[in-house]
Design a protein around this motif. Structure first.
Motif, PDB file in Angstrom:
ATOM      1  N   VAL A 214       0.846  -1.192   0.000  1.00 44.56           N
ATOM      2  CA  VAL A 214       0.000   0.000   0.000  1.00 44.56           C
ATOM      3  C   VAL A 214       0.882   1.243   0.000  1.00 44.56           C
ATOM      4  N   ILE A 215       0.595   2.167  -0.906  1.00 46.97           N
ATOM      5  CA  ILE A 215       1.350   3.422  -0.991  1.00 46.97           C
ATOM      6  C   ILE A 215       0.369   4.579  -1.176  1.00 46.97           C
ATOM      7  N   LYS A 216       0.893   5.807  -1.100  1.00 45.40           N
ATOM      8  CA  LYS A 216       0.039   6.988  -1.219  1.00 45.40           C
ATOM      9  C   LYS A 216      -0.080   7.495  -2.649  1.00 45.40           C
ATOM     10  N   TRP A 217       0.886   7.236  -3.487  1.00 37.62           N
ATOM     11  CA  TRP A 217       0.800   7.630  -4.905  1.00 37.62           C
ATOM     12  C   TRP A 217       1.831   6.846  -5.688  1.00 37.62           C
ATOM     13  N   ALA A 218       1.493   6.452  -6.910  1.00 39.23           N
ATOM     14  CA  ALA A 218       2.353   5.561  -7.696  1.00 39.23           C
ATOM     15  C   ALA A 218       2.800   6.209  -8.993  1.00 39.23           C
ATOM     16  N   PRO A 219       3.950   5.807  -9.515  1.00 39.57           N
ATOM     17  CA  PRO A 219       4.343   6.173 -10.879  1.00 39.57           C
ATOM     18  C   PRO A 219       3.556   5.295 -11.858  1.00 39.57           C
ATOM     19  N   GLN A 220       2.333   5.694 -12.151  1.00 42.99           N
ATOM     20  CA  GLN A 220       1.346   4.795 -12.754  1.00 42.99           C
ATOM     21  C   GLN A 220       1.777   4.192 -14.084  1.00 42.99           C
ATOM     22  N   GLN A 221       2.346   4.990 -14.957  1.00 44.90           N
ATOM     23  CA  GLN A 221       2.733   4.449 -16.266  1.00 44.90           C
ATOM     24  C   GLN A 221       3.766   3.349 -16.119  1.00 44.90           C
ATOM     25  N   GLU A 222       4.701   3.550 -15.199  1.00 43.57           N
ATOM     26  CA  GLU A 222       5.723   2.531 -14.955  1.00 43.57           C
ATOM     27  C   GLU A 222       5.120   1.291 -14.328  1.00 43.57           C
ATOM     28  N   VAL A 223       4.168   1.477 -13.432  1.00 45.44           N
ATOM     29  CA  VAL A 223       3.500   0.342 -12.802  1.00 45.44           C
ATOM     30  C   VAL A 223       2.743  -0.482 -13.836  1.00 45.44           C
ATOM     31  N   LEU A 224       1.947   0.169 -14.665  1.00 44.08           N
ATOM     32  CA  LEU A 224       1.132  -0.563 -15.638  1.00 44.08           C
ATOM     33  C   LEU A 224       1.983  -1.305 -16.672  1.00 44.08           C
ATOM     34  N   SER A 225       3.170  -0.810 -16.933  1.00 40.35           N
ATOM     35  CA  SER A 225       4.052  -1.477 -17.908  1.00 40.35           C
ATOM     36  C   SER A 225       4.908  -2.559 -17.274  1.00 40.35           C
ATOM     37  N   HIS A 226       4.797  -2.739 -15.948  1.00 36.69           N
ATOM     38  CA  HIS A 226       5.627  -3.730 -15.258  1.00 36.69           C
ATOM     39  C   HIS A 226       5.124  -5.142 -15.558  1.00 36.69           C
ATOM     40  N   PRO A 227       6.015  -6.097 -15.812  1.00 33.11           N
ATOM     41  CA  PRO A 227       5.588  -7.472 -16.158  1.00 33.11           C
ATOM     42  C   PRO A 227       4.747  -8.152 -15.080  1.00 33.11           C
ATOM     43  N   ALA A 228       4.886  -7.712 -13.814  1.00 36.56           N
ATOM     44  CA  ALA A 228       4.145  -8.377 -12.740  1.00 36.56           C
ATOM     45  C   ALA A 228       2.681  -7.978 -12.703  1.00 36.56           C
ATOM     46  N   VAL A 229       2.304  -6.873 -13.338  1.00 37.76           N
ATOM     47  CA  VAL A 229       0.933  -6.361 -13.248  1.00 37.76           C
ATOM     48  C   VAL A 229       0.039  -7.048 -14.281  1.00 37.76           C
ATOM     49  N   GLY A 230      -1.027  -7.674 -13.776  1.00 36.28           N
ATOM     50  CA  GLY A 230      -1.937  -8.401 -14.663  1.00 36.28           C
ATOM     51  C   GLY A 230      -3.347  -7.845 -14.707  1.00 36.28           C
ATOM     52  N   GLY A 231      -3.636  -6.811 -13.884  1.00 38.32           N
ATOM     53  CA  GLY A 231      -4.964  -6.208 -13.871  1.00 38.32           C
ATOM     54  C   GLY A 231      -4.923  -4.855 -13.202  1.00 38.32           C
ATOM     55  N   PHE A 232      -5.926  -4.039 -13.482  1.00 42.38           N
ATOM     56  CA  PHE A 232      -5.989  -2.670 -12.963  1.00 42.38           C
ATOM     57  C   PHE A 232      -7.413  -2.406 -12.502  1.00 42.38           C
ATOM     58  N   TRP A 233      -7.588  -2.198 -11.192  1.00 39.40           N
ATOM     59  CA  TRP A 233      -8.881  -1.777 -10.646  1.00 39.40           C
ATOM     60  C   TRP A 233      -8.856  -0.259 -10.626  1.00 39.40           C
ATOM     61  N   THR A 234      -9.713   0.365 -11.429  1.00 39.05           N
ATOM     62  CA  THR A 234      -9.600   1.781 -11.724  1.00 39.05           C
ATOM     63  C   THR A 234     -10.940   2.491 -11.663  1.00 39.05           C
ATOM     64  N   HIS A 235     -10.895   3.800 -11.517  1.00 37.71           N
ATOM     65  CA  HIS A 235     -12.086   4.657 -11.588  1.00 37.71           C
ATOM     66  C   HIS A 235     -12.453   4.962 -13.036  1.00 37.71           C
ATOM     67  N   ASN A 236     -11.611   4.567 -13.968  1.00 38.32           N
ATOM     68  CA  ASN A 236     -11.823   4.792 -15.404  1.00 38.32           C
ATOM     69  C   ASN A 236     -11.816   6.262 -15.808  1.00 38.32           C
ATOM     70  N   GLY A 237     -11.011   7.078 -15.116  1.00 38.23           N
ATOM     71  CA  GLY A 237     -10.661   8.356 -15.708  1.00 38.23           C
ATOM     72  C   GLY A 237      -9.999   8.080 -17.040  1.00 38.23           C
TER      73      GLY A 237
END
Length: 456
Positions: free
Chosen positions: A333-356
């Protein structure tokens, strides 16, 4: 030849005016970088409210204007519709004065045009009075913009006039959408929302052109409908973030420790959870989220932004110890993420989002399927398209219930249904990559925009 054209463009200054919210600042700064790379000189006019750091963008000149917002509004933003109306009322004259100074300055009197967020509807009258061409940037999807433009017809048909409307009723005027997808904001008075939307749609129709952060292949049918309603040049030159990252324009400090944690996780195993920079919820929803994440038994990276939860000053400390232990065992758990880098990371398989729209487009571009929990406005439209049109996500139709959350996570991360979505979104990712290549749709549209601005 190209060098000569670049030199000529350096003599042309563009003035960009972002709306002072993170989801609007990012794409405008990205657009500024794109146009600067094409040779244009860039000036950014910005309110003191939520102002970006000029030192992070030394290749632009910044001009800050008074926004007239009181300290209580600045420190604790209320209804976004009312804030946008206040900003338009307060900033029209300061914006005019700023442009007058730029036009009279010997170094910057070569202003070619202004590019403003569509929500700055006051800017059209200012541009007309100074005989400056205005182009507008719409930071939402085309499908959401069409939904906003249709609000007067939706209102006439009475979809929202019933005290207890049938939220599952289809909207004939907007195929794919239901009543619950109408882009309203719950804390707004509907009259205020109708007026705001009417103002920015009508001012957009008076502009010289429209820019969208999207690509033709994603919204081709809606782009055709838009071209029928808005008889002006329309430029789909996205995805912007594939040209330039939004990280340097972030108003919040990014916690990059999450990248090291992701490095320890298996490929496609982690659910990334973030609801953007504006959305808020109550503690009950936070608890349901936490239990749903814990019960899913899947690893997760969860962004809990300060201010996300009403009345929660101590971040996650109010959660039961049993729940905190479960979160710490499986999640980060963190307060803010480098989102583009997170989404491009091989470990990430899904995104729970507000759909902005920025988040949705970034997820598409990295081939990461979504769980959708829209809060207000265009997010509702984007979520419906993610779920029913593009079929690359799962919308939580019943809100924040731990059982539904757990089930949705497992459907996305474990079941074959999620793998099918992953294959569909990977096809869209390939199209997003191709559209930016030489000869691609966004490449051609950007070249058209550059030529169009040069011809003004």
């Amino acid at each position: 030849m190209e060098n000569t054209m670049l030199q000529q463009r350096k003599q042309c200054r563009l003035v960009l005016f972002p709306l002072p919210f993170q989801g609007h600042i990012n794409p405008m700064i990205q657009l500024a970088n794109i146009l600067h790379s094409k040779g244009f000189s860039i000036s950014i006019v910005h309110t003191r409210f939520n102002s970006p750091d000029p030192f992070k963008h030394p290749h632009f000149t910044f001009h800050f204007i008074s926004d007239g917002l009181t300290s209580d509004v600045r420190d604790k933003p209320l209804d976004p519709v009312l804030i946008i109306k206040q900003l338009n009322n307060n900033c029209a004259e300061p914006f005019r004065q700023c442009l007058n100074e730029l036009l009279s300055d010997g170094k910057e009197n070569n202003v070619k045009c202004i590019i403003t967020d569509t929500n700055w509807y006051c800017a059209q009258e200012v541009a007309d009075s100074l005989k400056l061409p205005r182009i507008v940037l719409r930071t939402s999807s085309i499908c959401a913009f069409l939904a906003f433009a249709a609000l007067p017809r939706i209102r006439e048909k009475g979809y929202l006039s019933n005290p207890e409307p049938n939220i599952e009723e289809p909207i004939v005027e907007l195929p794919h959408l239901k009543v619950k997808d109408i882009p309203t904001i719950d804390i707004s008075k509907l009259e205020d929302l109708y007026q705001l939307v009417g103002d920015f749609v009508e001012s957009s129709k008076k502009a010289f052109g429209l820019i969208f952060n999207t690509f033709k292949e994603l919204e081709e049918h809606d782009l055709e409908k838009l071209s029928e309603q808005f008889l002006m040049p329309i430029f789909t030159i996205g995805p912007f973030h594939k040209h330039f990252s939004a990280g340097r324009s972030s108003l919040l400090t990014q916690d990059r420790s999450c990248i090291s944690w992701l490095d320890t996780q298996a490929p496609k195993s982690v659910l990334y959870v973030s609801f953007g920079s504006v959305a808020t919820m109550n503690q009950e929803k936070l608890y349901e989220m936490a239990w749903g994440l814990a019960d899913s038994k899947q690893p997760f990276l969860w962004v809990v932004r300060p201010g996300l939860v009403h009345g929660l000053d101590q971040w996650l400390e109010s959660l039961p110890n049993e729940l905190l232990e479960s979160i710490n065992e499986r999640g980060y758990v963190i307060k803010w993420a480098p989102q583009q880098e997170v989404l491009s990371h091989p470990a990430v398989g899904g995104f729970w989002t507000h759909n902005g729209w920025n988040s949705t487009l970034e997820s598409v571009c990295e081939g990461v399927p979504m769980i959708s929990s829209p809060f207000f406005g265009d997010q509702k439209v984007n979520a419906r398209y993610v779920n029913d049109v593009w079929r690359i996500g799962i919308r939580l139709e019943k809100g924040f219930k731990r059982e539904e959350i757990e089930k949705a996570i497992r459907r996305l991360m474990v079941d074959k249904e999620g793998e099918d979505m992953r294959q569909r979104i990977m096809c869209l990712k390939e199209k997003a990559d191709l559209c930016l290549n030489v000869g691609g749709s966004s490449y051609r549209s950007l070249e058209g925009l550059v030529d169009f601005i040069s011809s003004l």
